[in-house]
Design a protein around this motif. Sequence first.
Motif, short mmCIF file in Angstrom:
data_model
loop_
_atom_site.label_atom_id
_atom_site.label_comp_id
_atom_site.label_asym_id
_atom_site.label_seq_id
_atom_site.Cartn_x
_atom_site.Cartn_y
_atom_site.Cartn_z
N UNK A 1 4.82 -6.86 16.46
CA UNK A 1 4.12 -5.95 15.55
C UNK A 1 2.99 -5.24 16.30
N UNK A 2 2.80 -3.99 15.98
CA UNK A 2 1.72 -3.21 16.58
C UNK A 2 0.43 -3.47 15.81
N UNK A 3 -0.61 -3.86 16.52
CA UNK A 3 -1.89 -4.16 15.88
C UNK A 3 -2.99 -3.32 16.52
N UNK A 4 -3.69 -2.55 15.72
CA UNK A 4 -4.87 -1.83 16.19
C UNK A 4 -6.11 -2.64 15.82
N UNK A 5 -7.15 -2.56 16.63
CA UNK A 5 -8.40 -3.23 16.25
C UNK A 5 -8.87 -2.69 14.90
N UNK A 6 -9.32 -3.58 14.04
CA UNK A 6 -9.77 -3.17 12.72
C UNK A 6 -8.68 -3.15 11.67
N UNK A 7 -7.43 -3.38 12.07
CA UNK A 7 -6.39 -3.58 11.07
C UNK A 7 -6.63 -4.91 10.36
N UNK A 8 -6.03 -5.09 9.20
CA UNK A 8 -6.19 -6.37 8.51
C UNK A 8 -5.04 -7.30 8.86
N UNK A 9 -5.38 -8.52 9.23
CA UNK A 9 -4.39 -9.56 9.52
C UNK A 9 -4.37 -10.52 8.35
N UNK A 10 -3.18 -10.80 7.83
CA UNK A 10 -3.01 -11.80 6.76
C UNK A 10 -2.07 -12.86 7.31
N UNK A 11 -2.50 -14.11 7.32
CA UNK A 11 -1.69 -15.17 7.93
C UNK A 11 -1.69 -16.41 7.05
N UNK A 12 -0.54 -17.00 6.91
CA UNK A 12 -0.42 -18.27 6.18
C UNK A 12 0.80 -19.01 6.68
N UNK A 13 1.27 -20.00 5.92
CA UNK A 13 2.41 -20.81 6.37
C UNK A 13 3.68 -19.98 6.56
N UNK A 14 3.77 -18.84 5.92
CA UNK A 14 4.98 -18.02 6.03
C UNK A 14 4.97 -17.07 7.22
N UNK A 15 3.82 -16.90 7.86
CA UNK A 15 3.76 -16.04 9.03
C UNK A 15 2.54 -15.15 9.03
N UNK A 16 2.60 -14.10 9.82
CA UNK A 16 1.46 -13.23 10.05
C UNK A 16 1.88 -11.78 9.82
N UNK A 17 1.11 -11.06 8.99
CA UNK A 17 1.42 -9.66 8.76
C UNK A 17 0.20 -8.81 9.10
N UNK A 18 0.44 -7.62 9.62
CA UNK A 18 -0.64 -6.72 9.98
C UNK A 18 -0.63 -5.50 9.06
N UNK A 19 -1.76 -5.23 8.41
CA UNK A 19 -1.90 -4.07 7.54
C UNK A 19 -2.79 -3.05 8.24
N UNK A 20 -2.25 -1.88 8.60
CA UNK A 20 -3.08 -0.88 9.27
C UNK A 20 -4.30 -0.53 8.41
N UNK A 21 -5.39 -0.26 9.08
CA UNK A 21 -6.65 0.01 8.38
C UNK A 21 -6.48 1.09 7.31
N UNK A 22 -5.76 2.13 7.67
CA UNK A 22 -5.61 3.25 6.75
C UNK A 22 -4.73 2.94 5.54
N UNK A 23 -4.01 1.86 5.60
CA UNK A 23 -3.14 1.52 4.47
C UNK A 23 -3.63 0.31 3.71
N UNK A 24 -4.80 -0.19 4.05
CA UNK A 24 -5.26 -1.43 3.43
C UNK A 24 -5.47 -1.27 1.92
N UNK A 25 -6.11 -0.19 1.53
CA UNK A 25 -6.39 -0.02 0.09
C UNK A 25 -5.11 0.16 -0.73
N UNK A 26 -4.23 1.09 -0.36
CA UNK A 26 -2.99 1.20 -1.14
C UNK A 26 -2.14 -0.07 -1.09
N UNK A 27 -2.17 -0.77 0.02
CA UNK A 27 -1.38 -2.02 0.09
C UNK A 27 -1.96 -3.05 -0.88
#
Lengths: 228, 228, 228, 228, 228, 228
Positions: E158-184
């Motif tokens: 996965x492509x990760x830019x600094x300041x993106x949001x990382x969500x991690x738990x027992x199911x894995x790790x997902x990266x939410x781009x900064x610009x899409x955090x609110x709509x996500x």
Amino acid sequence: MYEIGVVYRNIARTDSKIAGELGAFGSATVHEAMGRVGLMKPTLRPIYPGAQVSGNAVTVLLQPGDNWMLHVAAEQIRPGDVVVAAVTSDCTDGFFGELLATSFKARGARALVIEGGCRDVRALTELRFPVWSRAISARGTVKATLGSVNIPVVCGGALVHPGDVIVADDDGVVCVPRGRAAPTLAAASKRQSNEDEKRAKLAAGVLGLDMYGMREPLAAAGLRYIDE
Amino acid sequence: MYEIGVVYRNIARTDSKIAGELGAFGSATVHEAMGRVGLMKPTLRPIYPGAQVSGNAVTVLLQPGDNWMLHVAAEQIRPGDVVVAAVTSDCTDGFFGELLATSFKARGARALVIEGGCRDVRALTELRFPVWSRAISARGTVKATLGSVNIPVVCGGALVHPGDVIVADDDGVVCVPRGRAAPTLAAASKRQSNEDEKRAKLAAGVLGLDMYGMREPLAAAGLRYIDE
Amino acid sequence: MYEIGVVYRNIARTDSKIAGELGAFGSATVHEAMGRVGLMKPTLRPIYPGAQVSGNAVTVLLQPGDNWMLHVAAEQIRPGDVVVAAVTSDCTDGFFGELLATSFKARGARALVIEGGCRDVRALTELRFPVWSRAISARGTVKATLGSVNIPVVCGGALVHPGDVIVADDDGVVCVPRGRAAPTLAAASKRQSNEDEKRAKLAAGVLGLDMYGMREPLAAAGLRYIDE
Amino acid sequence: MYEIGVVYRNIARTDSKIAGELGAFGSATVHEAMGRVGLMKPTLRPIYPGAQVSGNAVTVLLQPGDNWMLHVAAEQIRPGDVVVAAVTSDCTDGFFGELLATSFKARGARALVIEGGCRDVRALTELRFPVWSRAISARGTVKATLGSVNIPVVCGGALVHPGDVIVADDDGVVCVPRGRAAPTLAAASKRQSNEDEKRAKLAAGVLGLDMYGMREPLAAAGLRYIDE
Amino acid sequence: MYEIGVVYRNIARTDSKIAGELGAFGSATVHEAMGRVGLMKPTLRPIYPGAQVSGNAVTVLLQPGDNWMLHVAAEQIRPGDVVVAAVTSDCTDGFFGELLATSFKARGARALVIEGGCRDVRALTELRFPVWSRAISARGTVKATLGSVNIPVVCGGALVHPGDVIVADDDGVVCVPRGRAAPTLAAASKRQSNEDEKRAKLAAGVLGLDMYGMREPLAAAGLRYIDE
Amino acid sequence: MYEIGVVYRNIARTDSKIAGELGAFGSATVHEAMGRVGLMKPTLRPIYPGAQVSGNAVTVLLQPGDNWMLHVAAEQIRPGDVVVAAVTSDCTDGFFGELLATSFKARGARALVIEGGCRDVRALTELRFPVWSRAISARGTVKATLGSVNIPVVCGGALVHPGDVIVADDDGVVCVPRGRAAPTLAAASKRQSNEDEKRAKLAAGVLGLDMYGMREPLAAAGLRYIDE
């Protein structure tokens, strides 16, 4: 991260002369010239030995077990392009075979790099249409779910933008960002001429220890020689 | 376990005539002649088909992503040697390529066996310098951390002492300890002549069941035949 | 699940003409003609490129590190058969080599498909006796524990009954159940003739998008084109 | 390489006090104290979290799918030993389960390290008999082919002699050669006291950059800071 | 692709309230809310079960076997950050352990996601400092070669830019781009409330077939029911 | 091999009392009682430790990245069933999560065995709904392509017919064909009582060498004892 369901047309490409010259250096030299970055994982292997290509990336994002977007990508190919296909989850299915290769070739594509599987490898070998893939599998795919064409994709662990230069050979696949193609070419060229000289010395029996001046730093690092 | 930062010089080697004759039998026969031990894991594969070599082991211990000690090893090579390179942790980088191969060949090395990656495989194929490796990767390495040369190493799960005989072909790589080279050669030779005879019988349609006298032990083990 | 210690003789086989004709289509076309089922996992690879075979399955169940039952199977081979060997647990040992290949060939076998390892690959390549295997390993096996011959086995994740048709080539191995051989042949034949036509169109530059009528369903699915 | 069919008795062991104290430091510290060598591959994992053991190695060489020699090894166990079992080829079968664990425990063994599979993990967890293994598998083994006990073995890529000290915990398994146990203990002890100090500083917010004096070498290596 | 030897300071971050709320939904819901993209490969696993975190990404590019840049990254951490570390080639070494965790925690970091190995897992578990890694290994690393901090990196595919949001738990790790955090976040919230309703129905015995209205499309696709 | 697009209803099941009693013995004992066959590959692992279940198999054939048929399967579940899901090609996506688990549980299912991935593992752990899977992945699936329900499937390398008994615990998953359930139960029961006796002897320090009468066959096989 990925935008789904879009096709970018008329992407900016790298100058084809630069792309072609990068290919002549091969993936190892280009990778060094890049500062040792941009290489895809070694799990991507060519389906037959000896192919060496370069070209502008047309990128595709596929869904697992689904090659619909490769058909969409065909229309975006221009002569000299290399198609780079990522998949949203690991899948070894044969997304690509003889029919698509015929179409890609007719459009001017030079190769496919795919983080999935490939099939009809005997026919592709006879066509001399090289593919770098994670697997070879007779299993075909459906055409049911959208991906995208010409968005930035991660393939083999490397980020590829449409219009970047792809260099692929028996050693692997490297991606040169469009904006770094010219300086990378210069660096590769310089590196290569150095290599010719070094090769001649080494062939004559000169040791790398002496040619590279390694004896002093090795001693400084504490290397000891012991006679048995 | 490993001694770091040392180079043993003037190691004892196995008689080169014995080493050469062992190679002619190939890895499968030698492995059997050893009592089915000494084989490296099948994850070590030749970079091109058809190579068959043997020679005395010059051993190298590398650090991940670092090929400094291969340059140090080059000086210790004598004609007929096979370089065996272990790495202190799993790494698929291309530790070895055309320049080092040119140097190794000039020193008289016959092959490299490496528990890491290799690059420039097209050039190596043209040079006919065979490499058995875990991976092929265009990614080069740095020269920053010491390892050792000519210490006992574990490569591909097998323990290799400098001066042991390495036999490598399409089936894999086997290590014959120096002290067992002569008896292993005798055992391989005996085994081979048996095989020629067996091959002729089997080609003529004789069943292994009869040739090896297996029918009785199979019946004793309880094998039942059922006609459909 | 498996019956251990039995050999079924005189198994029913698929008509050899049908088996032969299926082979000519190759694994990818046959797999599609089957409704995209019956393919073994892509971890089973041919030991040399270019082989394409088909034939009736003679099945074998082996124990890890033990090839006793391959000798038992040899007697059950009839001309045109393909031996399919499963192993009760994952094992990369070289269960099969030159001697067994000589015997299998003398009995009329066309190939071996094995979910284990294989050795003597250079000799097998010269003999033109193709093997699809999970690994290549010089390590031989013992003859100590019973398995079975001609029971249904799971090989490479596919269920194979004795007398099913095996089609194997560079793309992989597919199993066609005996009762579906004739309809699969008909479906493959129909599929093939379609492919010839399509290939010609695509080579002429027609896009799959148009040839398959994909533009409308893609638009319906929401695909958007954006000009850069 | 391996001698087959032998059991060495009355092997020399490392002083049990030293072995015990090494265990208290854990595998990571001991590995560093050894000069970063002697670690088994990270594919060997504990069957339950939290176990931390050390002891003298009793070594076993097994054949794939065959646990006969584990029964032979039981007799050679003395209180405080750790059994280390290598296998002559890769095999995930469950060589070891509750009954053997009961026997090993009765003999005083503290743990098993095995480059194969293990079963009855719930029972072993309740017994608090820890095992480091490559796999967990319900599949049992036969008792048909000889291996050896107390010969040097390669397990998890590390060379282990009988009487070496094994240190195993959640981070992995490290082998300390008998002759290096005392100096390794001294080095580990020194390392540990340094770590306590460092931990306190880091917890207080001091940066490693300052504590280790890294700013200068980083700048010398060319690191640049850019404000966004 | 990667810029080597640079540290970006004062990166833009996603609003911490949004980052926190995304974490409460977990990786599976967020991944769906993103349109099923942005997930790291499932080979990245948590070192202990039950951790669930989110935060702004501070990114690090490491060289194999070298953790120098993790020390550089520590200084760039702000409270609530999650460090995301890529490696330029595959390496399972233990780049991160108790001391660095102590430092990261003191700086306010919530977790580490690393495409390499991790050690001191018992201590990290006690500290409740969660790590998602590809491996656990006692093997430490050197500090010799530059990488970078806060450049865009590819981690776990996965492509990760600094300041993106990382969500991690027992199911894995997902990266939410900064610009899409609110709509996500909005999409996740909507999705969640739907799920509560569905869960209640399903628990009461309502079938998904009925609740999702699947019977008709299944019949249209040709599904047939057969009574045995 | 597989019939696609069918659902068999009212399948014959194994007597639930027998199914339940088989589960109490655990997978290792049942596997031995079966003659050491029927075990799924050890790559299928439980999502949390300590679960031990058995029940009648309801089988599902899935397409990669598509969980449509799990919804179809839910309707066919009867109290005490274990759902067994195969996938037509390797795929680690999270086909199954909390919502489906809620539905399966409401229908009376005891567990899921799936040759793909699973998600929401924390919720499933809290629900105490155990899953044996090849992977854990937050990535969800689409509902677009038909598979089948209650046809014979190959899952984890084992052939499973609907109505067979599945026994699953920390050691793995074993399938007992319906027709062999009663004799397997008898054999397991006999084996178990033997084990209780043996355990007591071994705990008292009796050696397996003596208890199993191994000393003579070991000597006959050539085992030699050497005092150091």
